[in-house]
Write a protein that holds these residues in place. Structure first.
Motif, PDB file in Angstrom:
ATOM      1  N   LEU A 168       0.820  -1.204   0.000  1.00 10.21           N
ATOM      2  CA  LEU A 168       0.000   0.000   0.000  1.00 10.21           C
ATOM      3  C   LEU A 168       0.857   1.257   0.000  1.00 10.21           C
ATOM      4  CD1 LEU A 168      -2.819  -0.989   2.525  1.00 10.21           C
ATOM      5  CD2 LEU A 168      -3.027  -0.758   0.040  1.00 10.21           C
ATOM      6  N   ASP A 169       1.934   1.258   0.774  1.00 12.91           N
ATOM      7  CA  ASP A 169       2.838   2.414   0.798  1.00 12.91           C
ATOM      8  C   ASP A 169       3.411   2.684  -0.581  1.00 12.91           C
ATOM      9  OD1 ASP A 169       2.436   2.883   3.482  1.00 12.91           O
ATOM     10  OD2 ASP A 169       4.220   1.770   4.133  1.00 12.91           O
ATOM     11  N   ASP A 170       3.734   1.629  -1.321  1.00  9.24           N
ATOM     12  CA  ASP A 170       4.248   1.792  -2.680  1.00  9.24           C
ATOM     13  C   ASP A 170       3.176   2.341  -3.617  1.00  9.24           C
ATOM     14  OD1 ASP A 170       6.716   0.785  -1.917  1.00  9.24           O
ATOM     15  OD2 ASP A 170       6.273  -1.263  -2.580  1.00  9.24           O
ATOM     16  N   GLU A 171       1.952   1.862  -3.469  1.00  9.49           N
ATOM     17  CA  GLU A 171       0.878   2.242  -4.383  1.00  9.49           C
ATOM     18  C   GLU A 171       0.363   3.660  -4.136  1.00  9.49           C
ATOM     19  OE1 GLU A 171       0.075   0.567  -6.929  1.00  9.49           O
ATOM     20  OE2 GLU A 171       0.849  -1.455  -6.503  1.00  9.49           O
ATOM     21  N   LYS A 172       0.454   4.164  -2.918  1.00  7.29           N
ATOM     22  CA  LYS A 172      -0.083   5.486  -2.593  1.00  7.29           C
ATOM     23  C   LYS A 172       0.594   6.612  -3.353  1.00  7.29           C
ATOM     24  CE  LYS A 172       0.431   4.999   1.846  1.00  7.29           C
ATOM     25  NZ  LYS A 172       0.463   5.334   3.290  1.00  7.29           N
ATOM     26  N   VAL A 173       1.818   6.414  -3.792  1.00  5.44           N
ATOM     27  CA  VAL A 173       2.579   7.493  -4.429  1.00  5.44           C
ATOM     28  C   VAL A 173       2.659   7.326  -5.943  1.00  5.44           C
ATOM     29  CG1 VAL A 173       3.917   7.986  -2.359  1.00  5.44           C
ATOM     30  CG2 VAL A 173       4.763   6.286  -3.989  1.00  5.44           C
ATOM     31  N   GLN A 174       1.925   6.361  -6.509  1.00  5.48           N
ATOM     32  CA  GLN A 174       1.934   6.107  -7.939  1.00  5.48           C
ATOM     33  C   GLN A 174       0.497   5.997  -8.448  1.00  5.48           C
ATOM     34  OE1 GLN A 174       4.609   5.761  -9.955  1.00  5.48           O
ATOM     35  NE2 GLN A 174       6.260   5.660  -8.447  1.00  5.48           N
TER      36      GLN A 174
END
Length: 257
Positions: A168-174
């Motif tokens: 989720l942390d990776d997806e929040k910024v992309q």
């Protein structure tokens, strides 16, 4: 680059909707533009439009009654009433990451501000009708749409699995998905003719009901796909603009810009 939903407007998917009784994750970049006053404001809903509104539903809403306003997650079925959860404050004109996750056959989870700020709603799902639509901005039932929210949509991603906190942390910024396995679809609500189109190629396109207006506003710190237009436009109409969302749900603040 985002789309502002007009009054009593929403977008919907009504064909081949993912199973709301099985594992899934929904991640949305969303701004609350007008704080609700007289009724719950729906951000995400998965429901059966043959049932009464909120009778067989996974839902994320904003509660209009406390001050400040708070988020509210709800899983509901005809067989066992409702057990809502969620109490973290929501501020108008702020960008958030609503993240909706089904964590068990009878539970949904919501986050607000960080992955450690969670709320869970549980219910007995036996006898629940199958999902027929996924909606952003309202909830659909046998009486039509209700409990609208006035807000701005930037992007959305859905998987038919539970994502981990790290994922989720990776997806929040992309805007574009990092995790492509179990991907149901992804959408970037820009100013192009593809703004309601499922860009995964899976064909799960949104339909706009009502109106939307383009804005160059966007959440800060989020990487957008390259090569998008920035000309102001307004769309209107019901199901015609279709070239072209409860388990756990979450708002994770993503800044403003």
């Amino acid at each position: 680059m985002s789309q502002i939903l007009g009054s009593n407007s929403y977008i919907k998917i009504t064909s081949s909707v993912f199973d709301y009784n099985a594992a899934y994750t929904v991640l949305l970049h969303y701004r609350v533009d007008t704080a609700p006053t007289g009724d719950y404001a729906t951000v995400i809903s998965i429901s059966n439009d043959g049932e009464a509104a909120l009778s067989d539903t996974d839902i994320y809403q904003i509660n209009p009654f406390p001050s400040p306003k708070v988020h509210r997650i709800n899983v509901k079925s005809n067989s066992s009433g409702s057990t809502p959860g969620g109490s973290a404050a929501v501020t108008a004109t702020t960008w958030y990451n609503p993240i909706l996750i089904r964590t068990a056959s009878n539970a949904i989870r919501g986050y607000l501000g960080s992955a450690t700020e969670t709320s869970t709603a549980t219910n007995n799902m036996s006898g629940r009708s199958a999902q027929t639509n996924f909606v952003l901005g309202a909830v659909l039932g046998s009486g039509g749409a209700s409990q609208y929210t006035v807000g701005t949509l930037h992007s959305c991603k859905i998987w038919t699995t539970n994502l981990t906190t790290t994922e989720l942390d990776d997806e929040k910024v992309q805007v574009e998905p990092v995790k492509t396995t179990n991907l149901y679809g992804w959408w970037f609500f820009d100013n192009s003719s593809d703004k309601w189109v499922d860009r995964s190629g899976n064909g799960h396109n949104f339909t706009l009901v009502g109106t939307s207006t383009y804005t160059s506003d966007k959440p800060s710190g989020v990487t957008e796909p390259a090569g998008n237009q920035s000309i102001s436009v307004s769309d209107s109409g019901g199901a015609s603009d279709a070239t072209g969302i409860s388990a756990g749900l979450a708002l994770v603040e993503s800044g403003s810009g």
